[in-house]
Design a protein around this motif. Structure first.
Motif, mmCIF file in Angstrom:
data_model
loop_
_atom_site.group_PDB
_atom_site.id
_atom_site.type_symbol
_atom_site.label_atom_id
_atom_site.label_comp_id
_atom_site.label_asym_id
_atom_site.label_seq_id
_atom_site.Cartn_x
_atom_site.Cartn_y
_atom_site.Cartn_z
ATOM 1 N N ILE A 52 -3.500 -2.333 -7.441
ATOM 2 C CA ILE A 52 -2.217 -2.415 -8.135
ATOM 3 C C ILE A 52 -2.259 -1.422 -9.294
ATOM 4 C CG2 ILE A 52 -0.728 -3.903 -9.515
ATOM 5 C CD1 ILE A 52 -2.247 -6.271 -8.006
ATOM 6 N N ASP A 53 -1.282 -0.559 -9.349
ATOM 7 C CA ASP A 53 -1.210 0.365 -10.471
ATOM 8 C C ASP A 53 -0.220 -0.210 -11.472
ATOM 9 O OD1 ASP A 53 -1.033 2.369 -12.276
ATOM 10 O OD2 ASP A 53 -0.727 3.970 -10.808
ATOM 11 N N ARG A 54 -0.744 -0.770 -12.526
ATOM 12 C CA ARG A 54 0.123 -1.487 -13.464
ATOM 13 C C ARG A 54 0.975 -0.543 -14.302
ATOM 14 N NH1 ARG A 54 -1.097 -6.704 -12.936
ATOM 15 N NH2 ARG A 54 -3.116 -7.204 -12.027
ATOM 16 N N ASP B 48 -8.260 -5.762 -9.328
ATOM 17 C CA ASP B 48 -6.904 -5.400 -8.929
ATOM 18 C C ASP B 48 -6.834 -4.780 -7.535
ATOM 19 O OD1 ASP B 48 -5.596 -6.336 -11.129
ATOM 20 O OD2 ASP B 48 -5.533 -4.410 -12.182
ATOM 21 N N ASN C 189 0.842 -1.194 0.000
ATOM 22 C CA ASN C 189 0.000 0.000 0.000
ATOM 23 C C ASN C 189 0.871 1.235 0.000
ATOM 24 O OD1 ASN C 189 -2.105 1.874 0.430
ATOM 25 N ND2 ASN C 189 -1.764 1.762 2.634
ATOM 26 N N GLN D 70 -4.907 -7.556 1.097
ATOM 27 C CA GLN D 70 -4.512 -8.693 0.267
ATOM 28 C C GLN D 70 -5.617 -9.738 0.375
ATOM 29 O OE1 GLN D 70 -1.868 -7.460 -1.476
ATOM 30 N NE2 GLN D 70 -0.158 -8.615 -0.653
ATOM 31 N N THR E 88 -6.284 -4.517 -3.873
ATOM 32 C CA THR E 88 -5.579 -5.333 -2.891
ATOM 33 C C THR E 88 -5.839 -4.852 -1.472
ATOM 34 O OG1 THR E 88 -3.643 -3.931 -3.221
ATOM 35 C CG2 THR E 88 -3.709 -6.004 -4.427
ATOM 36 N N SER F 62 -5.958 -12.782 -6.612
ATOM 37 C CA SER F 62 -6.951 -11.717 -6.722
ATOM 38 C C SER F 62 -8.188 -12.134 -5.925
ATOM 39 C CB SER F 62 -7.312 -11.493 -8.195
ATOM 40 O OG SER F 62 -8.419 -10.617 -8.266
ATOM 41 N N GLN G 41 -0.350 4.524 -5.024
ATOM 42 C CA GLN G 41 -1.088 3.515 -5.769
ATOM 43 C C GLN G 41 -2.420 4.080 -6.201
ATOM 44 O OE1 GLN G 41 -1.077 0.112 -3.028
ATOM 45 N NE2 GLN G 41 -0.229 -1.072 -4.710
#
Lengths: 154, 443
Positions: free
Chosen positions: B256-258, B294, B233, B312, B296, B289, B237
Motif C-alpha cells: 500500500i502506498d500511503r 503494508d 495491485n 491480500q 499486500t 495485515s 504501487q
C-alpha cells in the motif's frame, strides 16, 4: 407439490439459467444469506473448507456473474448440465436437505464437447409457498482436477 | 553439436538460441527431445523441487505422494520424527508403492507382489523369499539392502519440504540465497500453516509458460482487471522485483502506498483498468495485515517449479509439474495458520475467490498459456521478445519489467547446457543476430 418435486423443478430452472441464460438470474436461486462453494470430493471428505468458488452472500454470487461479464478474460464456452433426480435426505418444516448428481459437459470455443465435471450437489433448501430456494449448495466434484479454468458456475 | 545423453532418440533438428536473454525460441515449448532432457537435467538434476508441506506430515506414519517432474515420490514422517523421501516405485517391477495422495501408514506393501518397505524406503520383506515347501524363492545371494527405491535428499524451509535426487548441488539455504529466504520467512516464518484446501488445475501448455507467467509482473495489472479496478495491485504501487543471482528464483511484491495520488498513467495506456465495475459485496476486499507490514502482494518463485503466494490474505503454495510438451499439472494448496482467529479464517475463505482455477485474478492465467501454445504452432523458429525493462535479469524497483522472466531463462539455459557458443559457426544470420548453441551435459 411435494418437496422433491419442488426441488427438481427449481434445479431444472437452475441448470437452464447457467446453460442457456440469463446468467444474471443465477443468484436468485439462493436465499440472501446463503452458502455456495465448489470443492472436490477429496477436500469434502477431509473437511477442508476452501472452495475454488466460495460465497456466503447472494451479493458475492452477483459479483461472480458481473466479474465474468465485466472483468475476467476467458475463451467463450458453454455448459450443458445433466442432473439426476434429487434424493431428499431430511425434511424439517421448510428446511430440506438433498443431494443431486450432475454431469456437466463443456464446449470451449469451436472445440469438441468435453466432460468437464461430474459430482453431486449437497444442498440445503428453504421451501416456502411451493418454491425452493438454496440456503446452501456445496458442489462436490468427483475429480480433484479442473481442466484449464473454471469460469461459469456449476 | 553435442547430443543429449540418456533418453534421446534420433537426431534433433538444428537449433539456434539467440544470444540475448530477451529472446526465447518457441521450439523450447514444443520439442519432445527438449522435454525429455528437462526431466534429466532439471528435475533430476541439481535443483531443489518442492514436495509438500511439513504440516501435511504432522504425525509419524503420515505420508504424501508427490512428484519431482514426472517422477512419483513418497514423502513420509517416520517414528523417529524425521522426514524421508524416496521414489514411489517398487524395486521389484516398478509399480507404485502407494496409490493414495495422502494418508498414514506403518509400512508400505506393493500390491503387485507384496514387497514391503519401511517409512524410510528400505526394503524389509519380499513375499515368498524362501519359496514354498523348499521350492522356488529368491536366490541365496539376494540381499534386500541392494534393492530399494532411490532416496532423496530432503530440506525443510519454514515448513516447506524440498527434495532432490542430485548430490551435486548446495544446501537449500545457499540455493535460495538470503533475499529469497527472507521473503519465505516473511510469510511462513514462526507460524504453523494449516491446509484449507487442495485443487489441481490441468493446463494445456508447456510448464515453462506457467513458470514465465508467475514471474511476469508486467501482465498482472493488464490481463487481470480485477486487481487494478479495486486497487489491489497497480504497477504504480510501492513495490519491486527481486531476482536472485542464478536468475531462477524471484519475488514480486507490492505494498500500500500511503502517499499515492490517483495516477494518470493507467488512463493513458488504453488498457481495461478504468471500468465502472463495482462489487455488490465488497467484504471480499476487507482483509488484515498479513504479517504486520503494508505488503499486500508477494509472489515468490523457486526454480524450477515452486510458487509461494500472498495475495491480500490469500496464502497458497503452487507446484508446477510437467506432464508433456503441452500438458502441465498445477497443484494449489490453500493455507491458513494455526494462529488465525475465526474472523481471519473467514477472510481467507472469501479471498480464496481471488486465486486458483476460478480465481478473479488467476483465472486468466489458466487460459493464457494455452493461447501461447496454440499461437506458436508452426512458428518453432520464431521467438518471444522480452525487452521490457532492458535485457538483464536484475532486481528492480519497477515492476514494469520482464527481468524475472529473463532470469528464469538464464537459469534454464544454464541447467540445460544451452550456451550461446561464439566459437561455433554462426547459424543462418537473420535480421536478428543468432548464434549456434551447444548443449553441454552435466556430469
Amino acid at each position: 407439490m411435494d418437496n422433491q418435486t419442488a426441488i427438481a423443478r427449481a434445479q431444472a430452472h437452475y441448470a437452464r439459467c447457467i446453460d442457456d441464460g440469463p446468467l444474471d438470474d443465477w443468484p436468485l436461486f439462493f436465499t440472501e444469506d446463503c452458502h455456495y462453494r465448489i470443492t472436490t470430493a477429496d477436500n469434502y471428505s477431509r473437511g477442508l473448507p476452501a472452495g475454488v468458488i466460495w460465497a456466503d452472500t447472494r451479493g458475492m454470487l452477483r459479483d461472480r456473474v458481473s466479474a465474468l461479464q465485466e472483468a475476467n478474460i476467458y475463451e467463450p464456452h458453454v455448459y450443458r448440465h445433466m442432473l439426476g433426480l434429487p434424493a431428499v435426505l431430511s425434511e424439517s418444516g421448510g428446511d430440506v436437505r438433498s443431494e443431486t448428481p450432475f454431469v456437466v459437459m463443456r464446449v470451449t470455443g469451436g472445440g469438441p464437447t468435453d466432460v468437464f465435471a461430474t459430482g453431486r450437489y449437497v444442498d440445503r433448501y428453504h421451501l416456502a409457498d411451493g418454491r425452493a430456494l438454496l440456503r446452501e449448495r456445496v458442489v462436490v466434484c468427483d475429480s480433484k482436477e479442473i481442466d484449464t479454468l473454471l469460469a461459469l458456475p456449476l | 553439436m553435442d547430443r543429449l545423453s540418456g533418453t534421446v532418440v534420433g537426431r534433433a533438428p538444428d537449433r539456434s538460441w539467440p544470444q540475448s536473454l530477451s529472446r526465447v525460441p518457441y521450439w523450447v515449448f514444443q520439442d519432445e527431445e527438449v522435454y525429455r532432457a528437462e526431466q534429466d537435467r532439471i528435475f533430476h538434476g541439481p535443483t531443489w523441487s518442492y514436495l509438500c508441506l511439513e504440516a501435511e506430515l504432522a504425525e509419524p506414519g503420515d505420508f504424501c505422494a508427490t512428484f519431482i517432474g514426472e517422477q512419483p515420490v513418497l514423502v513420509t514422517r517416520d517414528v523417529d520424527g524425521e522426514i524421508y523421501a524416496f521414489e514411489n516405485r517398487c524395486a521389484h517391477r516398478g509399480a507404485l508403492i502407494a496409490m493414495a495422495d495422502h494418508g498414514s501408514a506403518r509400512e508400505f506393501t506393493c500390491v503387485y507382489h507384496a514387497w514391503t518397505y519401511n517409512l524410510q524406503g528400505d526394503l524389509t520383506a519380499v513375499a515368498f523369499a524362501e519359496g514354498v515347501q523348499g521350492r522356488g524363492g529368491m536366490p541365496a545371494g539376494f540381499c534386500m539392502n541392494d534393492h530399494g527405491p532411490r532416496k532423496l535428499r530432503i530440506a525443510v524451509v519454514h515448513g516447506l519440504v524440498f527434495g532432490t535426487l542430485s548430490n551435486d548441488l548446495p544446501d537449500i539455504e545457499e540455493y535460495l540465497g538470503e533475499q529469497i529466504l527472507d521473503r519465505i520467512d516473511r510469510v511462513l516464518g514462526g507460524r504453523t500453516p494449516v491446509v484449507l484446501g487442495r485443487f489441481t488445475q490441468r493446463l494445456p501448455n508447456n510448464w515453462k509458460l506457467y513458470a514465465e507467467n508467475v514471474r511476469d509482473s508486467y501482465h498482472a495489472s493488464i490481463l487481470h482487471l480485477f486487481f487494478t479496478t479495486f486497487g489491489i495491485n497497480r504497477l504504480s504501487q510501492r513495490g519491486g522485483i527481486i531476482v536472485d543471482r542464478s536468475g531462477g528464483h524471484h519475488v514480486s511484491y507490492s505494498a500500500i502506498d500511503r502517499t499515492a495520488v490517483a495516477d494518470s498513467e493507467y488512463s493513458q495506456q488504453n488498457i481495461r483498468s478504468e471500468s465502472e465495475y463495482r462489487l455488490a459485496d465488497p467484504s471480499i476486499l476487507e482483509g488484515f495485515s498479513e504479517v504486520g507490514d503494508d505488503v499486500t502482494l508477494q509472489i515468490l518463485s523457486v526454480y524450477p517449479g515452486f510458487v509461494l503466494q500472498q495475495i491480500q490474505n490469500s496464502v497458497a503454495v503452487r507446484q508446477i509439474l510437467p506432464r508433456g510438451t503441452d500438458d502441465t499439472v498445477l497443484n494449489w494448496t490453500y493455507l491458513g495458520f494455526e494462529s488465525d482467529t475465526e474472523e481471519q479464517r473467514l477472510v481467507r475463505m472469501k479471498q480464496s475467490n481471488l486465486v486458483g482455477p476460478a480465481g478473479y485474478v488467476s483465472m486468466e492465467d489458466g487460459g493464457i498459456g494455452g493461447f501461447v501454445q496454440r499461437g506458436i504452432a508452426g512458428a518453432s523458429d520464431e521467438y518471444a521478445t522480452l525487452q521490457m525493462g532492458g535485457e538483464t535479469a536484475e532486481s528492480s524497483e519497477s515492476r514494469v519489467t520482464e527481468a524475472s522472466v529473463r532470469g528464469f531463462w538464464q537459469a534454464y539455459r544454464a541447467s540445460m547446457g544451452f550456451v550461446a557458443d561464439d566459437a561455433a559457426p554462426l547459424h543462418e544470420i537473420g535480421e536478428h543476430e543468432r548464434s549456434r548453441i551447444t548443449r553441454e551435459g552435466h556430469a
